[in-house]
Design a protein around this motif. Sequence first.
Motif, PDB file in Angstrom:
ATOM      1  N   MET A 136      15.054  41.585  65.479  1.00  0.00           N
ATOM      2  CA  MET A 136      16.209  42.457  65.248  1.00  0.00           C
ATOM      3  C   MET A 136      15.789  43.899  65.463  1.00  0.00           C
ATOM      4  O   MET A 136      14.694  44.299  65.073  1.00  0.00           O
ATOM      5  N   LEU A 182      19.856  48.791  63.898  1.00  0.00           N
ATOM      6  CA  LEU A 182      21.003  48.114  63.290  1.00  0.00           C
ATOM      7  C   LEU A 182      21.097  48.462  61.804  1.00  0.00           C
ATOM      8  O   LEU A 182      22.182  48.547  61.243  1.00  0.00           O
ATOM      9  N   GLN A 234      22.413  52.171  61.027  1.00  0.00           N
ATOM     10  CA  GLN A 234      23.851  52.364  61.207  1.00  0.00           C
ATOM     11  C   GLN A 234      24.666  51.973  59.978  1.00  0.00           C
ATOM     12  O   GLN A 234      25.873  52.179  59.957  1.00  0.00           O
TER      13      GLN A 234
END
Length: 69
Positions: free
Chosen positions: A25, A29, A32
């Motif tokens: 990942m 991400l 955010q």
Amino acid sequence: MPDDTAPDIYEAMQLPSKARLDERMAKNLFYQQPKFTRRDEALFTKDIERITLRYALTPETTHLAPYRD
């Protein structure tokens, strides 16, 4: 948690093999997310090398039915 103990934990949990992903990942991400502060980002950048999503436990990959209220 050291990597050498992780396989023992996963084996003990007896997770279904079809739920295994082992996908990396992106850290951005997490940046955010609304509650992710600049301090969190600094600690995260400094202390976390990479994030791997090992398993996805969904109704399709397990024998568990979704929760209904």
